[in-house]
Design a protein around this motif. Structure first.
Motif, PDB file in Angstrom:
ATOM      1  N   ASP A   5     -12.930  25.942 -35.785  1.00 15.29           N
ATOM      2  CA  ASP A   5     -12.856  26.760 -34.569  1.00 15.29           C
ATOM      3  C   ASP A   5     -12.587  28.200 -35.005  1.00 15.29           C
ATOM      4  O   ASP A   5     -11.536  28.490 -35.580  1.00 15.29           O
ATOM      5  CB  ASP A   5     -11.726  26.244 -33.681  1.00 15.29           C
ATOM      6  N   GLU A   6     -13.526  29.077 -34.760  1.00 16.10           N
ATOM      7  CA  GLU A   6     -13.422  30.466 -35.236  1.00 16.10           C
ATOM      8  C   GLU A   6     -12.232  31.224 -34.654  1.00 16.10           C
ATOM      9  O   GLU A   6     -11.825  32.246 -35.194  1.00 16.10           O
ATOM     10  CB  GLU A   6     -14.715  31.224 -34.953  1.00 16.10           C
ATOM     11  N   ARG A   7     -11.636  30.714 -33.590  1.00 14.44           N
ATOM     12  CA  ARG A   7     -10.456  31.372 -33.007  1.00 14.44           C
ATOM     13  C   ARG A   7      -9.192  31.128 -33.826  1.00 14.44           C
ATOM     14  O   ARG A   7      -8.199  31.844 -33.688  1.00 14.44           O
ATOM     15  CB  ARG A   7     -10.223  30.894 -31.577  1.00 14.44           C
ATOM     16  N   VAL A   8      -9.211  30.107 -34.685  1.00 13.84           N
ATOM     17  CA  VAL A   8      -8.020  29.714 -35.448  1.00 13.84           C
ATOM     18  C   VAL A   8      -7.886  30.577 -36.700  1.00 13.84           C
ATOM     19  O   VAL A   8      -8.782  30.641 -37.523  1.00 13.84           O
ATOM     20  CB  VAL A   8      -8.068  28.220 -35.828  1.00 13.84           C
ATOM     21  N   ASP A   9      -6.709  31.215 -36.835  1.00 11.95           N
ATOM     22  CA  ASP A   9      -6.400  32.043 -38.000  1.00 11.95           C
ATOM     23  C   ASP A   9      -5.532  31.283 -39.002  1.00 11.95           C
ATOM     24  O   ASP A   9      -5.672  31.450 -40.196  1.00 11.95           O
ATOM     25  CB  ASP A   9      -5.693  33.324 -37.541  1.00 11.95           C
ATOM     26  N   TYR A  10      -4.611  30.446 -38.501  1.00 14.80           N
ATOM     27  CA  TYR A  10      -3.730  29.638 -39.352  1.00 14.80           C
ATOM     28  C   TYR A  10      -3.237  28.447 -38.556  1.00 14.80           C
ATOM     29  O   TYR A  10      -3.416  28.373 -37.335  1.00 14.80           O
ATOM     30  CB  TYR A  10      -2.556  30.457 -39.906  1.00 14.80           C
ATOM     31  N   ILE A  11      -2.611  27.506 -39.257  1.00 10.82           N
ATOM     32  CA  ILE A  11      -2.137  26.261 -38.655  1.00 10.82           C
ATOM     33  C   ILE A  11      -0.680  26.043 -39.031  1.00 10.82           C
ATOM     34  O   ILE A  11      -0.289  26.278 -40.175  1.00 10.82           O
ATOM     35  CB  ILE A  11      -2.988  25.074 -39.163  1.00 10.82           C
ATOM     36  N   HIS A  12       0.121  25.601 -38.073  1.00 12.13           N
ATOM     37  CA  HIS A  12       1.495  25.199 -38.374  1.00 12.13           C
ATOM     38  C   HIS A  12       1.547  23.697 -38.583  1.00 12.13           C
ATOM     39  O   HIS A  12       0.857  22.939 -37.895  1.00 12.13           O
ATOM     40  CB  HIS A  12       2.431  25.543 -37.221  1.00 12.13           C
ATOM     41  N   ILE A  13       2.398  23.302 -39.525  1.00 14.29           N
ATOM     42  CA  ILE A  13       2.743  21.902 -39.725  1.00 14.29           C
ATOM     43  C   ILE A  13       4.170  21.750 -39.209  1.00 14.29           C
ATOM     44  O   ILE A  13       5.069  22.469 -39.647  1.00 14.29           O
ATOM     45  CB  ILE A  13       2.711  21.486 -41.206  1.00 14.29           C
ATOM     46  N   ARG A  14       4.354  20.814 -38.294  1.00  8.54           N
ATOM     47  CA  ARG A  14       5.678  20.578 -37.715  1.00  8.54           C
ATOM     48  C   ARG A  14       5.998  19.095 -37.761  1.00  8.54           C
ATOM     49  O   ARG A  14       5.107  18.246 -37.827  1.00  8.54           O
ATOM     50  CB  ARG A  14       5.730  21.082 -36.265  1.00  8.54           C
ATOM     51  N   SER A  15       7.268  18.803 -37.700  1.00 11.54           N
ATOM     52  CA  SER A  15       7.712  17.419 -37.625  1.00 11.54           C
ATOM     53  C   SER A  15       7.162  16.794 -36.351  1.00 11.54           C
ATOM     54  O   SER A  15       7.257  17.381 -35.276  1.00 11.54           O
ATOM     55  CB  SER A  15       9.244  17.384 -37.605  1.00 11.54           C
ATOM     56  N   ALA A  16       6.591  15.596 -36.461  1.00  9.65           N
ATOM     57  CA  ALA A  16       6.067  14.901 -35.290  1.00  9.65           C
ATOM     58  C   ALA A  16       7.193  14.373 -34.406  1.00  9.65           C
ATOM     59  O   ALA A  16       6.964  14.078 -33.240  1.00  9.65           O
ATOM     60  CB  ALA A  16       5.161  13.759 -35.720  1.00  9.65           C
ATOM     61  N   ARG A  17       8.401  14.276 -34.939  1.00 12.83           N
ATOM     62  CA  ARG A  17       9.509  13.727 -34.173  1.00 12.83           C
ATOM     63  C   ARG A  17      10.446  14.777 -33.610  1.00 12.83           C
ATOM     64  O   ARG A  17      10.940  14.624 -32.504  1.00 12.83           O
ATOM     65  CB  ARG A  17      10.282  12.747 -35.037  1.00 12.83           C
ATOM     66  N   ASN A  18      10.702  15.833 -34.353  1.00 12.98           N
ATOM     67  CA  ASN A  18      11.668  16.840 -33.902  1.00 12.98           C
ATOM     68  C   ASN A  18      11.056  18.218 -33.684  1.00 12.98           C
ATOM     69  O   ASN A  18      11.755  19.147 -33.315  1.00 12.98           O
ATOM     70  CB  ASN A  18      12.825  16.936 -34.910  1.00 12.98           C
ATOM     71  N   ASN A  19       9.775  18.372 -33.942  1.00 12.42           N
ATOM     72  CA  ASN A  19       9.045  19.631 -33.778  1.00 12.42           C
ATOM     73  C   ASN A  19       9.528  20.726 -34.725  1.00 12.42           C
ATOM     74  O   ASN A  19       9.222  21.896 -34.518  1.00 12.42           O
ATOM     75  CB  ASN A  19       9.092  20.107 -32.319  1.00 12.42           C
TER      76      ASN A  19
END
Length: 154
Positions: free
Chosen positions: A131-145
């Motif tokens: 998706d050309e709108r995406v500059d970066y991605i965060h990785i977060r805990s699936a349980r506590n965010n």
């Protein structure tokens, strides 16, 4: 090609030297329990019995509605920043993670957020970068965010 990006060393050193966190408070000092205490700079688990910092972190350049702030751990002592393309230790143990894309103006790109099995995370990140709108991605805990790290284009 993608890469895992840890917190910048200049930010971490300021916090290790007693600088204020995202809430303007001095980081708390505690003793690590081992496994549940991932450092967001070296991306290793802080060894049991070692001193660590607990603080509020906002992984965005400024406060705005999408700039989530939350608790993180850091090694209290200087540690080397994670570099390279390998998936670091702190992203190997959980069965899944929440990942979501952000635009260059640091806003969530709706439709990119997904809780994904750890083994599929980096392939899904590649798809999100389609998706050309995406500059970066965060990785977060699936349980506590809790913020874990960032994924950038390699």
């Amino acid at each position: 090609m993608t890469k895992i990006t840890a917190l910048p060393t200049d930010i971490v050193r300021a916090l290790q030297e007693g600088g204020p966190d995202a809430h303007g408070q001095v980081p708390e000092r505690a003793v690590a329990e081992g496994g549940p205490n991932p450092c967001r700079h070296c991306l290793q688990y802080i060894p049991e019995g070692k001193e660590m910092l607990i603080l509020a972190h906002r992984p965005f350049p400024e406060a705005q509605p999408y700039a989530e702030t939350g608790p993180i751990f850091l090694c209290a002592d200087r540690c080397a920043r994670h570099e390279g393309e390998d998936v670091p230790e702190v992203l190997e143990r959980a069965p899944d993670y929440l990942i979501k894309g952000y635009s260059a103006d640091h806003r969530i790109v709706y439709g990119t957020g997904i809780v994904i099995p750890q083994a599929e995370m980096m392939a899904q990140a590649e798809a999100i970068f389609g998706d050309e709108r995406v500059d970066y991605i965060h990785i977060r805990s699936a349980r506590n965010n809790c913020y874990q790290a960032r994924i950038d284009r390699g």
